[in-house]
Design a protein around this motif. Structure first.
Motif, mmCIF file in Angstrom:
data_model
loop_
_atom_site.group_PDB
_atom_site.id
_atom_site.type_symbol
_atom_site.label_atom_id
_atom_site.label_comp_id
_atom_site.label_asym_id
_atom_site.label_seq_id
_atom_site.Cartn_x
_atom_site.Cartn_y
_atom_site.Cartn_z
ATOM 1 N N LEU A 18 44.996 -8.833 -7.646
ATOM 2 C CA LEU A 18 45.806 -10.029 -7.889
ATOM 3 C C LEU A 18 47.232 -9.800 -7.435
ATOM 4 N N VAL A 19 47.771 -10.773 -6.706
ATOM 5 C CA VAL A 19 49.203 -10.815 -6.403
ATOM 6 C C VAL A 19 49.779 -11.896 -7.308
ATOM 7 N N PRO A 20 50.376 -11.510 -8.447
ATOM 8 C CA PRO A 20 50.732 -12.503 -9.469
ATOM 9 C C PRO A 20 51.940 -13.343 -9.094
ATOM 10 N N GLU A 21 52.006 -14.512 -9.666
ATOM 11 C CA GLU A 21 53.202 -15.333 -9.540
ATOM 12 C C GLU A 21 54.370 -14.592 -10.181
ATOM 13 N N GLY A 22 55.503 -14.554 -9.529
ATOM 14 C CA GLY A 22 56.641 -13.814 -10.033
ATOM 15 C C GLY A 22 56.687 -12.368 -9.585
ATOM 16 N N ARG A 23 55.679 -11.934 -8.815
ATOM 17 C CA ARG A 23 55.603 -10.594 -8.160
ATOM 18 C C ARG A 23 55.370 -9.448 -9.126
ATOM 19 N N ARG A 24 56.119 -9.362 -10.207
ATOM 20 C CA ARG A 24 55.922 -8.349 -11.246
ATOM 21 C C ARG A 24 55.897 -6.923 -10.686
ATOM 22 N N LEU A 25 56.914 -6.590 -9.957
ATOM 23 C CA LEU A 25 57.061 -5.220 -9.470
ATOM 24 C C LEU A 25 57.669 -4.359 -10.570
ATOM 25 N N PHE A 26 57.693 -3.042 -10.333
ATOM 26 C CA PHE A 26 58.375 -2.131 -11.235
ATOM 27 C C PHE A 26 59.818 -2.026 -10.747
#
Length: 839
Positions: free
Chosen positions: A683-691
């Motif tokens: 999944l490539v989530p909405e909002g990217r959610r990187l570290f």
């Protein structure tokens, strides 16, 4: 007076419980001191919960006020004060004075540091009490404290119950008063509360002092009950008792401290009679509740009754008036010929990174002034300087001719500067009505008012209804904010922004993530608001910005490269090169693709009859969808129809209510998310959610597994990342973050990649880069792409699936849907590009 409010009052039920426990103990011939202790600890826990449940602060060492007030009462009664009630009152005042001093210091820290500082203060007080034998009695404590007004245990018991009930009534009134409502806003979103004009530091300090007063009174009562005081209540071993009781009973419930105190005191009393190591029995009980009922005893009862909600306050709003007064702006008195906002050589740098360089800007009343620019141009940084989130490195900000460069955020809001945020910023645990009413209150009554019910203040209610009606949310006023669809949340954020009698509205990407129908509604609302306010708008939807704006300024690499009327800016070659990528009418056509081969491939994912939802509601019902190997599918639909919900179901983060789900021949309907990912769904989530604190390479390395793309291959797919590979994710632009998020999904051996709004918030030039990468992936990996803009995604996919009201309304060839504009308009509310501009 209506009977129902009395019967449902938590104070009545506390009184009934206290009376019942007293009678039960008396019937057994047992001393009532245990029930007195329960009442005292109920108040102790309720005072702590004023911070935990209502304000969002977790004090590990509230015992410093409980223990110190106990000593204050004892020392006063053994010394200059011979009257016990006077000693009680004085000890409460001393406890509040101590809290004012300590709070002024430790509230400058948040989170864990605040919690540890309270614990440290309690431990220091313990060391003083334990070792200052001449004053505190040391380990023997102070004994023989006189109780002059109460000659029997029953007299004191009744006094304690009565005053604890009075204190709980005060607390119940407080949390429904304007001040108490602000506490809940600070708990949910402190930055948003500050942006509305609240001095959140002062609000938290007042709450801290009030907590100390309640807890201090409980500690003083304990001294009179025991007719002595001991240092152990200050030690770290007992410091967490009140917090433990509150959590055991239910942090998000007003009656939680009552149930927690009963459970804690009774179990301690009974278990300690059996064994000295009673914690070995009690601790597993706490563990069971933590695992199976995080909302404590009250939450467990609610779960059994299938009525789970917070009960910290009444679940009501004021009645809707028969006629809602039209919204009127106080900003209409501004002089249209004088700028309301000016910046002069405004600059911001983070070390060697310059994000704003000598920006000069004028914003005039009743003008819709838009700021555009590619990702990383410095638009949000500019807003953060205007509103006081970030201090500028140089330059001046003037508002109505006054220098506000050094004013804090809340002070600027009180002058009439309000903003919305790029990422939705509202109060999720408040109702729609309360979100707006708290904002209205900020300008008109502030946080003051400790007894009057906020919902009885007619001017606030009338203004709130007017604003809700102006944005089209009056019919949803009673809804919990978290249950709103995304489009309604955007409207609510605009309503909150309006509510502080704004003169200047700073709107940061209010159209982001909206379906076309919602975009038209919000754009029209913004246009109407600009007739009554000054509006400064950041938005990536260039066609719409050009259509609705009176003036446009363009930022690029922190510099102002253009400023003028929309038609002039649109023709500016530097703007075209920096932002639009290609001149209008010269955009690159999507590459020709072969659709039939992929759509006819071997089935990879098959879902049949899916039904999923949240909290008992059904969002998707009877959904059938299949994805073939190497196939690209566009998942379309208006906002709130369940697109993200479907992705969550496919990845296992949302359990299925009905239906079957298989991937590569394996049933995954009951699999855990990590198991599904290891089978090949990413999944490539909405909002990217990187570290955020990891670099680009580190974000990829942490996900990388054998069989996925190499990091070098990711750089070939996204050349821009090669130059930014050592940059931390928090310092990347939105487009760069999106590229990293996609690459992260590919460094694992993915057979199917789910992309949730991959083009959201990206400049057109960046959209082209991301789209080119997705075209390269066609045939190598299957893709499901959620996107609001059908015209963006349809040219690069094989098939399209359109959701309407939780069901599939169209599933077929993407080319057919791309050509059928009437069908698009019916299913999606999408209009053709030139019609969009005209709108």
């Amino acid at each position: 007076m209506r009977l129902r409010p009395i019967l449902t009052s938590p104070i009545l039920w506390i009184a009934i419980v206290f009376a019942g426990l007293t009678l039960a103990w008396m019937a057994q011939g047992a001393p009532v001191n245990l029930i007195t202790q329960i009442a005292i600890y109920t108040l102790y826990g309720a005072g702590v919960n004023l911070l935990v449940g209502y304000t969002g602060l977790v004090p590990f060492g509230a015992s410093v006020f409980f223990g110190c007030a106990s000593y204050f009462a004892a020392l006063l009664l053994l010394g200059p004060v011979k009257q016990d009630i006077a000693a009680l009152l004085l000890s409460v005042l001393l406890s509040m004075a101590l809290a004012a001093v300590l709070g002024a210091l430790i509230l400058r820290r948040r989170g864990l540091y605040f919690s540890l500082l309270t614990l440290a203060c309690s431990q220091i007080a313990f060391e003083v009490a334990y070792k200052w034998t001449a004053v505190t009695g040391g380990e023997n404590g102070l004994q023989g404290v006189p109780r002059t007004s109460f000659h029997t245990e029953m007299q004191f018991h009744l006094f304690a119950l009565a005053t604890v009930l009075l204190a709980m009534w005060f607390l119940w009134r407080l949390v429904h008063a304007p001040f108490g409502r602000v506490l809940q806003a600070v708990r949910d979103n402190e930055q948003r509360a500050s942006s509305l004009g609240y001095n959140t530091y002062l609000v938290k300090l007042l709450a801290f002092v009030m907590m100390a007063g309640l807890v201090g009174y409980a500690g003083s009562l304990l001294t009179l009950m025991l007719q002595g005081v001991y240092a152990n209540n200050l030690g770290w071993q007992r410091a967490g008792d009140s917090l433990l009781m509150t959590v055991l009973g239910g942090v998000h419930h007003f009656l939680g401290p009552l149930w927690g105190a009963i459970a804690f005191i009774v179990l301690e009393n009974r278990l300690s009679a059996i064994t000295e190591n009673w914690w070995l029995i009690f601790a597993p009980i706490i563990i069971v509740f933590a695992l199976f009922s995080p909302e404590g005893i009250q939450g467990l009862v609610q779960r059994l009754r299938r009525n789970q909600r917070w009960t910290l306050t009444r679940n009501t709003i004021p009645p809707r008036p028969a006629v809602i007064e039209p919204y009127e702006s106080t900003a209409q008195a501004m002089d249209p010929d004088k700028p309301v906002l000016e910046t002069r050589k405004l600059s911001k740098s983070f070390g060697s990174l310059v994000t704003a360089k000598e920006i000069d800007l004028e914003v005039r009343p009743f003008v819709l002034h838009s700021i555009i620019g590619p990702n990383g141009a410095g638009k949000t940084t500019f807003y953060n300087m205007l509103t006081g989130v970030l201090p500028p490195s140089g330059g001046t900000i003037l508002f109505e001719g006054k220098d506000i460069t050094k004013l804090p955020m809340y002070a600027r809001a009180r002058l009439g500067i309000s903003r919305s945020f790029q990422i939705l910023s509202i109060f999720p645990n408040l109702s729609v009505f309360e979100n707006v009413r708290v904002a209205v209150q900020a300008q008109r009554h502030g946080a003051l008012g400790f007894f009057r019910d906020a919902h009885d203040i007619a001017p606030l209610n009338e203004r709130t209804w007017s604003i809700l009606d102006a944005v089209g949310l009056a019919d949803r006023a009673a809804d919990p904010c978290m249950n709103l669809p995304h489009g309604a949340k955007r409207l609510l954020e605009i309503a909150v922004t309006l509510a502080i009698d704004s003169k200047l509205l700073l709107l940061d990407e209010p159209l982001a993530g909206l379906a076309e129908a919602d975009r038209q509604i919000v754009a029209e609302l913004i246009r109407n608001l600009s007739k009554k306010h000054a509006v400064l708008l950041i938005e990536h939807d260039i066609d719409r910005v050009l259509a609705i704006s009176d003036r446009i300024s363009v930022l690029h690499q922190g510099r102002m490269i253009a400023d003028g009327k929309p038609a002039e800016v649109a023709r500016n070659p530097e703007v075209i090169a920096a932002y639009l990528g290609t001149a209008k009418g010269e955009a690159k056509a999507p590459p020709a693709i072969e659709r039939k081969a992929h759509a006819a491939g071997k089935p990879l994912l098959e879902a049949k009859g899916l039904a999923v939802g949240y909290g008992g509601s059904t969002v998707l019902n009877g959904v059938d969808i299949s994805v073939h190997e190497g196939e690209a599918i566009a998942l379309l639909g208006r906002n709130g129809v369940g697109k993200t919900t479907l992705l969550r179901a496919l990845t296992g983060t949302l359990p299925l209510d009905a239906g079957s789900l298989s991937f590569a021949g394996t049933d995954i309907g009951a699999r855990k998310p990590y198991e599904i990912n290891r089978l090949g769904i990413s999944l490539v989530p909405e909002g990217r959610r990187l570290f955020p604190n990891l670099t680009v390479v580190e974000n990829l390395q942490i996900a990388q597994r054998a069989g996925g793309l190499s990091i070098e291959q990711c750089f070939e797919l996204f050349p821009r990342l090669r130059a930014r590979q050592k940059a931390k994710a928090e310092n990347l632009s939105g487009g760069e973050r999106q590229m990293v998020a996609i690459a992260r999904a590919l460094v694992v051996p993915s057979k199917l990649v789910l992309l949730d709004e991959p083009f959201e918030g990206l400049a057109p030039a960046v959209v082209e880069e991301v789209m080119a990468a997705l075209v390269k992936l066609r045939g190598k990996v299957a893709m499901v792409i959620v996107e609001h803009h059908a015209e963006t995604v349809l040219p690069i996919v094989d098939r399209a699936v359109v959701l309407v009201n939780g069901r599939i309304a169209f599933a077929g060839d993407a080319g057919d849907l791309e050509k059928d504009h009437a069908l698009q308009a019916r299913l999606l509310g999408v209009v053709q590009a030139d019609e969009s501009v005209a709108a």
